[in-house]
Design a protein around this motif. Structure first.
Motif, mmCIF file in Angstrom:
data_model
loop_
_atom_site.group_PDB
_atom_site.id
_atom_site.type_symbol
_atom_site.label_atom_id
_atom_site.label_comp_id
_atom_site.label_asym_id
_atom_site.label_seq_id
_atom_site.Cartn_x
_atom_site.Cartn_y
_atom_site.Cartn_z
ATOM 1 N N MET A 1 1.076 -1.006 -0.079
ATOM 2 C CA MET A 1 -0.230 -0.508 0.481
ATOM 3 C C MET A 1 0.745 1.631 -0.413
ATOM 4 O O MET A 1 1.255 1.682 0.571
ATOM 5 N N ASN A 2 1.108 1.525 -0.859
ATOM 6 C CA ASN A 2 2.010 2.440 -0.857
ATOM 7 C C ASN A 2 1.635 3.981 -1.130
ATOM 8 O O ASN A 2 0.669 3.703 -0.847
ATOM 9 N N ILE A 3 1.710 5.103 -0.585
ATOM 10 C CA ILE A 3 1.090 6.488 -0.866
ATOM 11 C C ILE A 3 -0.215 6.717 -1.695
ATOM 12 O O ILE A 3 -0.628 8.017 -1.735
ATOM 13 N N SER A 4 0.371 6.655 -2.644
ATOM 14 C CA SER A 4 -0.394 7.327 -3.811
ATOM 15 C C SER A 4 -1.736 5.815 -3.983
ATOM 16 O O SER A 4 -2.183 7.395 -5.142
ATOM 17 N N ALA A 59 6.316 -9.356 -2.991
ATOM 18 C CA ALA A 59 5.988 -9.422 -2.284
ATOM 19 C C ALA A 59 5.822 -9.268 -0.862
ATOM 20 O O ALA A 59 5.226 -8.422 -0.178
ATOM 21 N N LEU A 60 6.311 -10.179 -0.093
ATOM 22 C CA LEU A 60 7.093 -10.019 1.174
ATOM 23 C C LEU A 60 7.621 -9.076 1.685
ATOM 24 O O LEU A 60 7.306 -8.110 2.814
ATOM 25 N N SER A 61 8.711 -8.375 0.681
ATOM 26 C CA SER A 61 8.934 -6.522 0.858
ATOM 27 C C SER A 61 7.912 -5.637 0.777
ATOM 28 O O SER A 61 8.258 -4.671 1.923
ATOM 29 N N LEU A 62 7.656 -5.870 0.048
ATOM 30 C CA LEU A 62 5.879 -4.633 -0.592
ATOM 31 C C LEU A 62 5.323 -4.790 1.527
ATOM 32 O O LEU A 62 4.589 -3.789 1.701
ATOM 33 N N SER B 61 11.532 -2.049 -3.613
ATOM 34 C CA SER B 61 10.320 -2.505 -3.526
ATOM 35 C C SER B 61 9.957 -2.335 -1.907
ATOM 36 O O SER B 61 9.275 -1.788 -1.445
ATOM 37 N N LEU B 62 11.269 -1.966 -1.155
ATOM 38 C CA LEU B 62 11.436 -1.640 -0.144
ATOM 39 C C LEU B 62 11.271 -0.062 -0.072
ATOM 40 O O LEU B 62 10.674 0.172 0.929
ATOM 41 N N LEU B 63 12.089 0.663 -1.026
ATOM 42 C CA LEU B 63 12.134 1.626 -1.248
ATOM 43 C C LEU B 63 10.851 2.061 -1.082
ATOM 44 O O LEU B 63 10.477 3.668 -1.132
ATOM 45 N N ILE B 64 9.640 1.629 -2.208
ATOM 46 C CA ILE B 64 8.508 1.832 -2.521
ATOM 47 C C ILE B 64 7.235 2.363 -0.343
ATOM 48 O O ILE B 64 7.040 3.344 -0.333
ATOM 49 N N SER B 65 7.703 1.933 0.057
ATOM 50 C CA SER B 65 7.266 1.891 2.006
ATOM 51 C C SER B 65 8.342 3.181 2.202
ATOM 52 O O SER B 65 7.205 3.905 2.722
ATOM 53 N N ASP B 66 8.568 4.059 2.025
ATOM 54 C CA ASP B 66 8.968 5.089 2.331
ATOM 55 C C ASP B 66 8.662 6.168 1.357
ATOM 56 O O ASP B 66 9.336 7.542 1.401
ATOM 57 N N ALA B 67 8.120 5.928 0.422
ATOM 58 C CA ALA B 67 7.909 6.960 -0.440
ATOM 59 C C ALA B 67 9.016 7.942 -1.145
ATOM 60 O O ALA B 67 8.485 8.635 -1.690
ATOM 61 N N GLY B 73 2.027 -0.134 -11.562
ATOM 62 C CA GLY B 73 1.992 -1.659 -12.696
ATOM 63 C C GLY B 73 3.025 -2.227 -13.355
ATOM 64 O O GLY B 73 3.940 -2.454 -12.676
ATOM 65 N N GLN B 74 3.040 -2.582 -14.485
ATOM 66 C CA GLN B 74 3.747 -2.732 -15.344
ATOM 67 C C GLN B 74 4.702 -2.080 -16.549
ATOM 68 O O GLN B 74 5.846 -2.481 -17.181
ATOM 69 N N ARG B 75 5.051 -1.244 -15.585
ATOM 70 C CA ARG B 75 5.801 0.056 -16.273
ATOM 71 C C ARG B 75 6.894 0.617 -15.172
ATOM 72 O O ARG B 75 8.114 1.551 -15.656
ATOM 73 N N GLY B 76 7.741 -0.566 -14.760
ATOM 74 C CA GLY B 76 8.478 -0.348 -13.940
ATOM 75 C C GLY B 76 8.908 0.502 -12.731
ATOM 76 O O GLY B 76 7.676 1.118 -12.232
ATOM 77 N N PHE B 77 9.939 1.387 -12.213
ATOM 78 C CA PHE B 77 9.626 2.387 -11.094
ATOM 79 C C PHE B 77 10.539 3.283 -11.665
ATOM 80 O O PHE B 77 10.840 3.812 -12.329
ATOM 81 N N ARG B 78 10.160 4.519 -10.570
ATOM 82 C CA ARG B 78 10.543 5.807 -10.671
ATOM 83 C C ARG B 78 11.006 6.578 -9.318
ATOM 84 O O ARG B 78 10.379 5.968 -8.664
ATOM 85 N N VAL B 79 11.442 7.149 -9.459
ATOM 86 C CA VAL B 79 12.083 7.725 -8.315
ATOM 87 C C VAL B 79 10.807 8.951 -7.781
ATOM 88 O O VAL B 79 9.907 9.691 -9.177
ATOM 89 N N ALA B 80 10.911 8.855 -7.227
ATOM 90 C CA ALA B 80 9.305 9.909 -6.620
ATOM 91 C C ALA B 80 8.938 11.384 -6.968
ATOM 92 O O ALA B 80 9.985 12.023 -6.361
#
Lengths: 236, 236
Positions: A1-4, A59-62, B61-67, B73-80
């Motif tokens: 559950m990310n912030i966005s 998934a666990l990391s999330l 994935s871990l960095l998503i928690s820190d926002a 979706g299926q389009r990869g990761f970006r810096v917030a």
DNA sequence: CATCTTAAAAATCTCGAGAAAAAATGTTGA
DNA sequence: TCAACATTTTTTCTCGAGATTTTTAAGATG
């Protein structure tokens, strides 16, 4: 559950296997099918959820971000433990944040917000009528969550709402761990009703007082449960 | 940064490659070496950080928690991405939570807490004396963070402190994006000093007022920066 | 000239096998 | 009986290659 993911409640299909496993795991933890403190062996779980080892690990990391899973160095993953002290903390923090968000929401919310609120309350009331069987229990939980979400939806702070969604998720876990098979107490309906009326009346102080009591009551009912039951696994 | 990592500041060696990549990435994002909104191609980054694709994916994935990272979706990761509206939200929320935590800390803190506080202030003051060069800038940032952490360390709410560490991290990112090469304004020292004195004096209202102003001042100084500079990449 | 279709390219996502670490088991000696 | 050590087993962690999906580009059509 990310912030966005503000519209977290909507039934959007998971776009990736990792996200699907994330949601399935989250559900199983919140609803108690995976017991608190239980070890999460990747090799064993990858079969249950039908994904590869790396995907499940992702998934666990999330789930770590939601504080539903903890990982300790090189010793794998575990379901986050529970304790009354933790739920006490969750409750107090939630009272503070949710009252503040509610005040802002009442101050800013417009007609559309009022309409959404009335609609959400109506759906919740309908679910309360036929509250027999675990099927409708699920529906009630969902609509209850949405009602609380709509209440604070006019609050402009994304961070406040993000924190509150985390805390609500945690609180739901505690409720389910202890009350899964108990019927919903009757006076919750009237609590919600007076909350709705105070909000429409733009009575911020009154609404905040009712909301505080509402959240605290949930804590007290869990408090009465023997501690060991919290750590038990719930039937599916 | 999961919730149980209270002693996040201590230099504990990462126990796993994924955690190492997580920390390195977090540092690079906060300090602006990875620009806001920048695409994070796994195939390209795995070389820079010396890990495999799956491992890097786990770190992201871990960095998503820190926002600090967003995934779509299926389009990869970006810096917030960053925005003044977001920093405004961060600031307001932080003022509210940090003042509350400070009040609780002042009410509960004992002699040991006071001692820790004086020590943290002393280390910060020492770092302020020799504030030339980016080496000592790093040290000042670290000690400033610890001072704020110790201020609220006697607050018993783990969740409150967890949320505050997330917000502090976000705020630090904005500060660095705009002020990286600017010297530290002189009056920050006296702000910290009067904050320390009010805390020791157990003057909760006074301390909260100073802290509010302190946090808001940081926002105002960032507010004065042209918007485009926020989205620029900082030199390493 | 703009737009739609089609094809190539790039990136993401996923999986299973191998290396490293931790836990469990068995053995020896006092 | 207990403790310390060595070995076996289990589990975690890591990597690179293959399958999907998205993006980019080119070509054709109105």
């Amino acid at each position: 559950m990310n912030i966005s993911s503000a519209s977290d409640g909507l039934a959007i299909e998971p776009k990736t296997l990792a996200e699907g496993a994330y949601r399935a795991l989250r559900r199983d933890i919140i609803e108690g099918r995976l017991a608190p403190g239980e070890k999460l062996r990747v090799e064993h779980l990858k079969d249950n959820y039908g994904v590869g080892a790396g995907t499940l690990r992702e998934a666990l990391s999330l789930l770590i971000s939601d504080a539903l899973v903890v990982s300790q160095g090189q010793r794998g993953f575990r379901v986050a433990p529970v304790s009354l002290a933790d739920f006490d903390d969750i409750t107090r923090t939630r009272v503070m944040l949710e009252c503040e968000a509610l005040r802002q929401s009442i101050a800013i919310g417009d007609d559309a917000w009022e309409a959404d609120l009335v609609a959400a309350f109506h759906r919740l009331a309908r679910a309360e009528e036929k509250r027999i069987g675990s099927e409708s229990r699920e529906e009630w939980e969902e609509r209850n969550r949405i009602f609380h979400e709509v209440l604070i939806s006019a609050c402009p702070s994304r961070w406040l709402k993000h924190f509150l969604s985390l805390l609500y998720q945690q609180a739901e876990r505690y409720r389910r761990l202890s009350l899964y098979l108990q019927p919903i107490p009757r006076d919750i309906h009237s609590e919600h009703e007076s909350l709705l009326q105070a909000a429409i009346r733009r009575d911020a102080d009154g609404a905040a007082a009712i909301l505080s009591e509402h959240i605290l009551l949930t804590f007290r009912s869990v408090q009465a449960i023997p501690a060991e039951q919290l750590n038990r696994k719930n039937p599916a």
